[in-house]
Design a protein around this motif. Structure first.
Motif, PDB file in Angstrom:
ATOM      1  N   MET A   1      88.789  51.242  -6.569  1.00 21.20           N
ATOM      2  CA  MET A   1      88.843  52.647  -6.147  1.00 21.20           C
ATOM      3  C   MET A   1      88.554  53.547  -7.336  1.00 21.20           C
ATOM      4  O   MET A   1      89.098  53.344  -8.428  1.00 21.20           O
TER       5      MET A   1
ATOM      6  N   GLY B   1      82.496  59.479   1.877  1.00 21.54           N
ATOM      7  CA  GLY B   1      82.902  58.370   2.725  1.00 21.54           C
ATOM      8  C   GLY B   1      83.739  57.310   2.070  1.00 21.54           C
ATOM      9  O   GLY B   1      84.191  56.369   2.737  1.00 21.54           O
ATOM     10  N   ALA B   2      84.001  57.408   0.761  1.00 19.35           N
ATOM     11  CA  ALA B   2      84.840  56.442   0.055  1.00 19.35           C
ATOM     12  C   ALA B   2      86.232  57.021  -0.133  1.00 19.35           C
ATOM     13  O   ALA B   2      86.480  58.203   0.126  1.00 19.35           O
ATOM     14  N   SER B   3      87.168  56.197  -0.599  1.00 20.88           N
ATOM     15  CA  SER B   3      88.507  56.672  -0.938  1.00 20.88           C
ATOM     16  C   SER B   3      88.606  56.847  -2.453  1.00 20.88           C
ATOM     17  O   SER B   3      87.848  56.247  -3.213  1.00 20.88           O
TER      18      SER B   3
ATOM     19  N   VAL C   1      89.342  62.510   7.772  1.00 25.38           N
ATOM     20  CA  VAL C   1      89.704  62.272   6.379  1.00 25.38           C
ATOM     21  C   VAL C   1      91.186  62.599   6.235  1.00 25.38           C
ATOM     22  O   VAL C   1      91.693  63.506   6.916  1.00 25.38           O
TER      23      VAL C   1
ATOM     24  N   VAL D   1      85.483  61.416  -1.717  1.00 27.33           N
ATOM     25  CA  VAL D   1      85.927  61.179  -0.345  1.00 27.33           C
ATOM     26  C   VAL D   1      84.964  61.802   0.658  1.00 27.33           C
ATOM     27  O   VAL D   1      84.715  61.243   1.728  1.00 27.33           O
TER      28      VAL D   1
ATOM     29  N   PRO E   1      88.516  57.608   5.339  1.00 28.12           N
ATOM     30  CA  PRO E   1      88.514  57.852   3.895  1.00 28.12           C
ATOM     31  C   PRO E   1      89.819  58.537   3.481  1.00 28.12           C
ATOM     32  O   PRO E   1      90.291  59.459   4.162  1.00 28.12           O
TER      33      PRO E   1
END
Length: 337
Positions: free
Chosen positions: A1, A144-146, A273, A141, A311
């Motif tokens: 991450m 689309g990612a954390s 989200v 975020v 996310p």
């Protein structure tokens, strides 16, 4: 991450706060940064420095009057003969719709809810870069990612024009609003042991951001005046705020049961989200002794949140110096995986 941190956050080094009428060392100390960083790195995070998003995203949440106060109050305070080194108010208005005084003492009382948010020379810069850290993680975020934001000082007790409870700028709210402005539908899930009263206040009349908080029952726990179950939002925001107050000493199983209620509300809201206001002070050995979540419990909490399949922007809130602090962050971040 991916993770973000700006070391200028260490410039805020508060020396005291008052509890039960007693002057005590302030627990929101710079060494928290090193401990939390080590905990995140043990979970596989690699830290990056945030870019500067400027004042605009901060001013989308906080009033210009309040931001001017934070940026200028310390040198003004030091011009008072015999003033202490930190800005700590000794008078507060009994309502907000009152005269706005020119006095530094009066403005401190207007903009600081309690004695737990002293302002010194490095406070504004640290708070500013704490907010920029949250925004840098929000940018990830949005793709689309954390991401994890190591924000310090924390933020969830800060209202639009009011500091309190170690907090000056509401990092979670700033990030959520930044995401909303980019067409997303954010929910803020606050798992700090203390109610996220500032975040609730920021969005209380709005329906475009859902706020959910699990916390020790405020009837006998800070922040006392906010966090009851009947606080559901107002006006357009009615039904878009959920408080889940928990009995003092609540352990893992009961906490996880309440968390399922919170996650159900987030699903019903249709969030795409989630901003997780992560307080590690719900731990059984945290100095504030509100709840009794275990270190493995944080892994289970994170896994349940990850089960949303959305996310996640993890914004650091509370969690104070004790032997398990770093391990608790490691456990939570591993649980997200």
């Amino acid at each position: 991450m991916r993770a973000f941190l700006d070391l200028r956050q260490a410039g805020h080094d508060p020396q005291m706060f008052m509890a039960n009428g007693v002057r005590l060392p302030n627990p929101e100390v710079p060494v928290r940064i090193a401990t939390l960083r080590a905990g995140a790195e043990a979970a596989g995070c690699r830290f990056e420095s945030p870019r500067d998003f400027g004042m605009g995203p901060i001013a989308a949440i906080h009033s210009a009057e309040y931001l001017h106060f934070l940026a200028t109050i310390h040198p003004r305070w030091l011009r008072i003969p015999g003033a202490a080194a930190e800005v700590i108010p000794n008078i507060h208005p009994d309502r907000r719709a009152v005269n706005y005084p020119k006095s530094a003492v009066g403005q401190a009382g207007y903009h600081q809810a309690d004695t737990a948010c002293p302002i010194a020379a490095g406070t504004w810069e640290a708070a500013y870069w704490s907010a920029q850290t949250a925004l840098a993680a929000a940018e990830v975020v949005a793709g689309g990612a954390s991401a994890y934001a190591l924000c310090r000082p924390p933020g969830h007790h800060a209202f639009a024009d009011l500091a309190g409870g170690f907090c000056f700028l509401n990092n979670s709210a700033i990030a959520a609003e930044w995401l909303r402005a980019r067409g997303m539908r954010p929910a803020v899930l606050d798992v700090d042991v203390h109610h996220g009263n500032g975040t609730q206040g920021v969005f209380y009349h709005r329906s475009d951001v859902l706020t959910v908080s699990l916390h020790a029952d405020p009837d006998r726990f800070y922040p006392f005046f906010w966090g009851a179950a009947q606080e559901r939002g107002a006006g357009a925001g009615l039904g878009f705020n959920l408080n889940l107050p928990l009995a003092r000493g609540t352990e893992d199983a009961a906490y996880l049961a309440a968390l399922e209620v919170a996650l159900g509300r987030i699903r019903a809201f249709g969030a795409d989200v989630v901003v997780v206001a992560l307080g590690l002070d719900a731990h059984e050995h945290d100095p504030f002794e509100g709840l009794r979540v275990t270190t493995p419990g944080f892994t289970r909490i994170a896994a349940a949140i990850a089960g949303l399949g959305l996310p996640l922007l993890v914004v650091q809130e509370g969690g104070y110096m004790q032997p398990a602090l770093g391990d608790n962050l490691t456990a939570f971040l591993r649980g997200l995986a």
